[in-house]
Design a protein around this motif. Structure first.
Motif, short mmCIF file in Angstrom:
data_model
loop_
_atom_site.label_atom_id
_atom_site.label_comp_id
_atom_site.label_asym_id
_atom_site.label_seq_id
_atom_site.Cartn_x
_atom_site.Cartn_y
_atom_site.Cartn_z
N MET A 55 0.82 -1.20 0.00
CA MET A 55 0.00 0.00 0.00
C MET A 55 0.86 1.26 0.00
N ALA A 56 1.94 1.23 0.78
CA ALA A 56 2.79 2.41 0.91
C ALA A 56 3.54 2.72 -0.38
N VAL A 95 0.19 5.06 -1.46
CA VAL A 95 0.12 6.11 -0.43
C VAL A 95 1.26 7.11 -0.57
N PHE A 96 2.47 6.64 -0.83
CA PHE A 96 3.62 7.53 -0.97
C PHE A 96 4.13 7.58 -2.41
N HIS A 97 3.21 7.29 -3.33
CA HIS A 97 3.52 7.36 -4.76
C HIS A 97 2.78 8.57 -5.32
N THR A 98 3.50 9.51 -5.91
CA THR A 98 2.91 10.79 -6.29
C THR A 98 2.12 10.75 -7.59
N ARG A 99 2.32 9.71 -8.38
CA ARG A 99 1.60 9.65 -9.65
C ARG A 99 0.18 9.13 -9.44
N GLU A 100 -0.67 9.42 -10.42
CA GLU A 100 -2.08 9.04 -10.29
C GLU A 100 -2.26 7.53 -10.32
#
Length: 294
Positions: free
Chosen positions: A230-231, A235-240
């Motif tokens: 998930m992270a 959650v910590f992935h800036t792309r859509e």
């Protein structure tokens, strides 16, 4: 109260008060005490953040509650101590969260659940010198020179997969696992699918690597993979769009890391907790700052 419930949901990387409420109910179905401690710990963590003058946005997001929740639950599971001690440790978990936030503020790396692991280990180890703290009898130091794996047992795939999610909150019950999963999907169907993918990839990976059947059934190799999936993916992935392949690689990586840390800590009779999730997620998020296409 909404911020406190978000503190419960932030354990699984979600900012949603309803998800937090559902998870409190899930814990209460196992034992009312667990639900109460989770909620009280979240309230204490939130109050420490609020009264301490933390950024109000971070407080309202529940970011000062989740390590307190995990500390309270962890000590309730692994330690026999009075409620004041457990809640005091939860408050200390929040102070450690603030301290690590300060230390990490220039790195763009989240502190995750590292503060809770530190505080929980310290209290568990303190039980050897403080009679007021009694360690769970199952947590005894083991001599690795005379320790042997026990791979016997009957595979329970359904329980193993569900427990991989349930163990995020130290549980192994069917109803609690279903409710926790429901809470995740309530907040986001995407995060729900990622959680399922995390436990679904970790189980066969651990099995093919020769893990003990008992640990597979208990979800020991699943919960760190769920959090990591998930992270790193979302959650910590800036792309859509989620980074599914990278997330799957990270989730798979938690299996040998979990095994290695289990070996290290069993010599001290300590649980690994969420350290595999923390280490692997830090590695991938740190690498992403140099390799932005990950």
């Amino acid at each position: 109260m909404l911020a406190s419930l978000k503190g419960v949901s932030q354990v699984i990387l979600i900012e949603n008060a309803w998800t937090g409420f559902i998870i409190v109910i899930a814990l209460a179905t196992v034992h009312v005490k667990l639900g109460v401690i989770a909620l009280l710990s979240a309230i204490i963590g939130t109050l420490v953040g609020y009264l301490g003058g933390a950024d109000k946005s971070a407080v309202h997001q529940g970011l000062f509650g989740f390590n307190a929740v995990l500390t309270g639950l962890g000590l309730s599971v692994f330690l026999t101590a009075n409620l004041a001690t457990i809640l005091g440790a939860a408050a200390l978990g929040t102070l450690c969260t603030a301290a690590f936030m300060h230390l990490f503020k220039r790195t763009n790396i989240p502190v995750l659940t590292f503060p809770y692991t530190v505080v929980t280990w310290l209290f568990l180890l303190a039980s050897y010198h403080l009679n007021a703290l009694r360690l769970d009898p199952g947590l005894i130091p083991q001599d690795l020179a005379h320790w042997h794996m026990n791979t016997a047992g009957e595979i329970d795939l359904a329980s193993g997969l569900l427990n991989g999610i349930d163990q995020v909150y130290f549980q192994t019950g069917f109803l609690s696992g279903i409710l926790i999963l429901l809470g995740i999907f309530w907040a986001s169907w995407r995060l729900g699918l990622l959680a399922v993918m995390g436990t679904a990839i970790a189980w066969p990976t651990a099995y093919l690597m020769g893990a003990e059947i008992t640990n597979l059934n208990l979800g020991i190799f699943g919960y760190n993979a769920v959090l990591t999936m998930m992270a790193v993916s979302s959650v910590f992935h800036t792309r859509e769009r989620p980074a599914l392949l990278v997330g799957l690689l990270a989730a798979v990586s938690t299996v040998p890391v979990t095994a290695g840390l289990n070996t290290w800590f069993q010599a001290y009779g300590m649980p690994t907790l969420t350290l595999p999730f923390v280490i692997v997620t830090w590695i991938f998020l740190g690498a992403r700052q140099v390799l932005p296409k990950l």
